[in-house]
Design a protein around this motif. Structure first.
Motif, PDB file in Angstrom:
ATOM      1  N   LEU A  71       0.846  -1.178   0.000  1.00  0.00           N
ATOM      2  CA  LEU A  71       0.000   0.000   0.000  1.00  0.00           C
ATOM      3  C   LEU A  71       0.887   1.235   0.000  1.00  0.00           C
ATOM      4  CD1 LEU A  71      -2.037  -2.221   0.963  1.00  0.00           C
ATOM      5  CD2 LEU A  71      -3.145  -0.423   2.306  1.00  0.00           C
ATOM      6  N   ASP A  72       0.350   2.366  -0.447  1.00  0.00           N
ATOM      7  CA  ASP A  72       1.123   3.597  -0.391  1.00  0.00           C
ATOM      8  C   ASP A  72       0.937   4.279   0.956  1.00  0.00           C
ATOM      9  OD1 ASP A  72      -1.463   4.482  -0.588  1.00  0.00           O
ATOM     10  OD2 ASP A  72      -1.161   5.727  -2.357  1.00  0.00           O
ATOM     11  N   ARG A  73       1.653   5.360   1.150  1.00  0.00           N
ATOM     12  CA  ARG A  73       1.650   6.057   2.436  1.00  0.00           C
ATOM     13  C   ARG A  73       0.250   6.504   2.827  1.00  0.00           C
ATOM     14  NH1 ARG A  73       6.074   8.481   4.704  1.00  0.00           N
ATOM     15  NH2 ARG A  73       7.129   8.409   2.673  1.00  0.00           N
ATOM     16  N   GLU A  74      -0.468   7.116   1.891  1.00  0.00           N
ATOM     17  CA  GLU A  74      -1.799   7.637   2.204  1.00  0.00           C
ATOM     18  C   GLU A  74      -2.771   6.519   2.568  1.00  0.00           C
ATOM     19  OE1 GLU A  74       0.015   8.454  -0.400  1.00  0.00           O
ATOM     20  OE2 GLU A  74       0.576  10.498   0.214  1.00  0.00           O
ATOM     21  N   SER A  75      -2.656   5.372   1.890  1.00  0.00           N
ATOM     22  CA  SER A  75      -3.567   4.262   2.184  1.00  0.00           C
ATOM     23  C   SER A  75      -3.288   3.663   3.558  1.00  0.00           C
ATOM     24  CB  SER A  75      -3.421   3.176   1.106  1.00  0.00           C
ATOM     25  OG  SER A  75      -3.759   3.682  -0.164  1.00  0.00           O
ATOM     26  N   ILE A  76      -2.017   3.607   3.947  1.00  0.00           N
ATOM     27  CA  ILE A  76      -1.674   3.096   5.275  1.00  0.00           C
ATOM     28  C   ILE A  76      -2.197   4.038   6.349  1.00  0.00           C
ATOM     29  CG2 ILE A  76       0.228   2.528   6.825  1.00  0.00           C
ATOM     30  CD1 ILE A  76       1.801   1.581   4.396  1.00  0.00           C
ATOM     31  N   VAL A  77      -2.046   5.337   6.118  1.00  0.00           N
ATOM     32  CA  VAL A  77      -2.581   6.312   7.075  1.00  0.00           C
ATOM     33  C   VAL A  77      -4.098   6.175   7.176  1.00  0.00           C
ATOM     34  CG1 VAL A  77      -2.907   8.775   7.525  1.00  0.00           C
ATOM     35  CG2 VAL A  77      -0.684   7.931   6.758  1.00  0.00           C
ATOM     36  N   TYR A  78      -4.745   5.931   6.032  1.00  0.00           N
ATOM     37  CA  TYR A  78      -6.203   5.719   6.036  1.00  0.00           C
ATOM     38  C   TYR A  78      -6.566   4.516   6.904  1.00  0.00           C
ATOM     39  CZ  TYR A  78     -10.663   3.913   4.336  1.00  0.00           C
ATOM     40  OH  TYR A  78     -11.928   3.396   4.264  1.00  0.00           O
ATOM     41  N   LEU A  79      -5.826   3.415   6.762  1.00  0.00           N
ATOM     42  CA  LEU A  79      -6.098   2.230   7.578  1.00  0.00           C
ATOM     43  C   LEU A  79      -5.888   2.526   9.057  1.00  0.00           C
ATOM     44  CD1 LEU A  79      -4.608  -0.867   5.696  1.00  0.00           C
ATOM     45  CD2 LEU A  79      -7.007  -0.305   6.072  1.00  0.00           C
ATOM     46  N   MET A  80      -4.834   3.262   9.375  1.00  0.00           N
ATOM     47  CA  MET A  80      -4.553   3.584  10.775  1.00  0.00           C
ATOM     48  C   MET A  80      -5.703   4.378  11.387  1.00  0.00           C
ATOM     49  SD  MET A  80      -0.536   4.536  10.209  1.00  0.00           S
ATOM     50  CE  MET A  80      -0.558   5.701  11.567  1.00  0.00           C
ATOM     51  N   ARG A  81      -6.247   5.308  10.624  1.00  0.00           N
ATOM     52  CA  ARG A  81      -7.379   6.091  11.132  1.00  0.00           C
ATOM     53  C   ARG A  81      -8.637   5.227  11.240  1.00  0.00           C
ATOM     54  NH1 ARG A  81      -6.407  11.390   7.232  1.00  0.00           N
ATOM     55  NH2 ARG A  81      -4.606  12.259   8.384  1.00  0.00           N
ATOM     56  N   LEU A  82      -8.795   4.314  10.282  1.00  0.00           N
ATOM     57  CA  LEU A  82      -9.997   3.480  10.257  1.00  0.00           C
ATOM     58  C   LEU A  82     -10.072   2.551  11.460  1.00  0.00           C
ATOM     59  CD1 LEU A  82     -12.495   2.603   8.510  1.00  0.00           C
ATOM     60  CD2 LEU A  82     -11.005   0.839   7.541  1.00  0.00           C
ATOM     61  N   LYS A 113      -2.620   1.889  21.484  1.00  0.00           N
ATOM     62  CA  LYS A 113      -1.641   1.387  22.451  1.00  0.00           C
ATOM     63  C   LYS A 113      -2.191   1.514  23.865  1.00  0.00           C
ATOM     64  CE  LYS A 113       2.043   3.881  22.939  1.00  0.00           C
ATOM     65  NZ  LYS A 113       3.272   4.651  22.638  1.00  0.00           N
ATOM     66  N   SER A 114      -1.704   0.648  24.729  1.00  0.00           N
ATOM     67  CA  SER A 114      -2.234   0.583  26.085  1.00  0.00           C
ATOM     68  C   SER A 114      -1.710   1.689  26.978  1.00  0.00           C
ATOM     69  CB  SER A 114      -1.873  -0.780  26.701  1.00  0.00           C
ATOM     70  OG  SER A 114      -0.466  -0.898  26.843  1.00  0.00           O
ATOM     71  N   ASP A 153       2.538   0.828  19.223  1.00  0.00           N
ATOM     72  CA  ASP A 153       1.618   1.838  18.712  1.00  0.00           C
ATOM     73  C   ASP A 153       0.867   1.330  17.484  1.00  0.00           C
ATOM     74  OD1 ASP A 153       3.196   2.983  16.127  1.00  0.00           O
ATOM     75  OD2 ASP A 153       4.575   2.413  17.725  1.00  0.00           O
ATOM     76  N   PRO A 154      -0.280   1.934  17.137  1.00  0.00           N
ATOM     77  CA  PRO A 154      -1.084   1.478  16.000  1.00  0.00           C
ATOM     78  C   PRO A 154      -0.314   1.462  14.683  1.00  0.00           C
ATOM     79  CG  PRO A 154      -2.370   2.946  17.386  1.00  0.00           C
ATOM     80  CD  PRO A 154      -0.971   2.989  17.921  1.00  0.00           C
ATOM     81  N   GLU A 155       0.553   2.443  14.461  1.00  0.00           N
ATOM     82  CA  GLU A 155       1.304   2.469  13.209  1.00  0.00           C
ATOM     83  C   GLU A 155       2.161   1.227  13.051  1.00  0.00           C
ATOM     84  OE1 GLU A 155       4.892   5.014  11.097  1.00  0.00           O
ATOM     85  OE2 GLU A 155       3.447   6.073  12.359  1.00  0.00           O
ATOM     86  N   THR A 156       2.871   0.853  14.085  1.00  0.00           N
ATOM     87  CA  THR A 156       3.708  -0.347  14.025  1.00  0.00           C
ATOM     88  C   THR A 156       2.855  -1.595  13.835  1.00  0.00           C
ATOM     89  OG1 THR A 156       5.395   0.668  15.437  1.00  0.00           O
ATOM     90  CG2 THR A 156       5.406  -1.738  15.270  1.00  0.00           C
TER      91      THR A 156
END
Length: 341
Positions: free
Chosen positions: A40-51, A58-59, A66-69
């Motif tokens: 996926l590209d950068r924008e699509s990964i950011v979209y998934l992270m927000r979704l 993270k706890s 963290d969610p990104e990792t």
């Protein structure tokens, strides 16, 4: 008390400090590296992270992940089919954490991302039919259907039922693709020994097409000829029938190409990536997630990967001469008349 104090001091002196490994982030990766590693590209990964961020946040304890990792770990595994240890080493997390992360992220994506939809509205139905007619010349077609095998580890129960014709343990995944290689229906709960025709005969889509008569699908000769499922002539006896078969092949090949793109994008589904080392239920969840991410890539216009030649794992077509109902024969004859000139 003195003895207890000496013992605690001894434990502290012999304790091993916990080592925290550096973790990859999107900010220190180039765009080309992101698409190569994660599909996926950068924008699509950011979209998934927000979704799904609310599901996997993270706890807050220590060095929680963290969610990104978590998203990057999951995408890396699905893209490459790596061992847990290799995926963990790349992202600075433990092997056990990789296993837990993958299933949490996959479950959340399947819950939040709803982009596998068979055309139901008049507008969507018309658009799908028009695109298919442009590609192969057959009117009123709603998609092409086929099955593909996804290798999995031998399950602990009912093992023999999962052995496919290729001799490996697998799930037989049925999917319908439209003219744009977008998957509009996916069924991934059947064992590798299940035949494509049986899978289709027991799916909800078959009942929907049979009841509504809104159009038909294209399938190979491993399926029975029905008014809602067009198959090619096994032994064409006229130029019109031969031309129908050629048009049918042009339309049906889209689902084979879609499987090829899917498995080239997400190597965890391909035999080149080994097999999914999970129980059938968890494997099915990962498979469904990959189909949804494939559609997301198409929606966002990401470039198609090169399709390797090792994706021809569909079942050998059989001949269902005795299961051709009159309605199916009549509809195919009507379509064949379009190619009589």
């Amino acid at each position: 008390m003195a003895a207890i104090g000496i013992l605690n001091l001894h434990k502290r002196r012999n304790a091993v400090d916990r080592i925290y490994r550096e973790r990859l982030t999107l900010t220190n990766l180039r765009d080309t590296d992101i698409e190569s590693r994660y599909r996926l590209d950068r924008e699509s990964i950011v979209y998934l992270m927000r979704l799904i961020g609310g599901d996997i946040r993270k706890s807050g304890r220590g060095r929680s992940i963290d969610p990104e990792t978590q998203v990057l770990v999951t995408l890396r595994y699905m893209a490459k089919g790596d061992f847990y240890s290799e995926t963990g080493d790349v992202h600075g997390v433990s092997r056990s954490s990789v296993c837990r992360i993958i299933h949490n992220v996959v479950t959340s994506i399947n819950k939040r991302l709803h982009n596998i939809r068979f055309p139901r509205t008049n507008e969507d139905i018309l658009h799908t039919k028009v695109m298919f007619q442009r590609s192969c010349g057959l009117p009123n077609c709603l998609g092409a259907v086929d099955g593909t095998l996804v290798p999995i580890i031998a399950p602990k129960q009912n093992e023999e039922a999962f052995v496919s014709r290729t001799g490996c343990h697998a799930l037989n995944v049925q999917a319908v693709a439209d003219a744009d290689m977008r998957f509009t229906d996916v069924v991934c709960r059947w064992t590798g020994a299940s035949h494509d025709e049986m899978v289709f005969d027991n799916c909800g889509l078959k009942e929907h097409l049979e009841a509504t008569n809104i159009g038909y699908l294209l399938g190979d000769s491993g399926y029975p000829l029905k008014p809602f499922l067009m198959t090619p002539y096994l032994h064409p006896g006229s130029p019109a029938e031969e031309r129908f078969n050629k048009a049918h092949k042009r339309g049906r090949v889209v689902v084979e190409r879609s499987f090829g793109v899917l498995k080239a994008r997400f190597r965890c589904l391909s035999k080149s990536g080994g097999c999914l080392p999970f129980a059938p239920e968890k494997s099915a969840n990962i498979i469904l997630c990959c189909f949804k991410l494939h559609n997301l890539c198409l929606e966002r216009g990401l470039p198609l990967p090169d399709i390797s030649s090792d994706n021809d794992d569909s079942q050998t077509p059989g001949e269902f001469i005795n299961e051709c109902g009159r309605g199916g024969i009549q509809r195919r004859n009507e379509l064949t008349q379009l190619f009589s000139r």
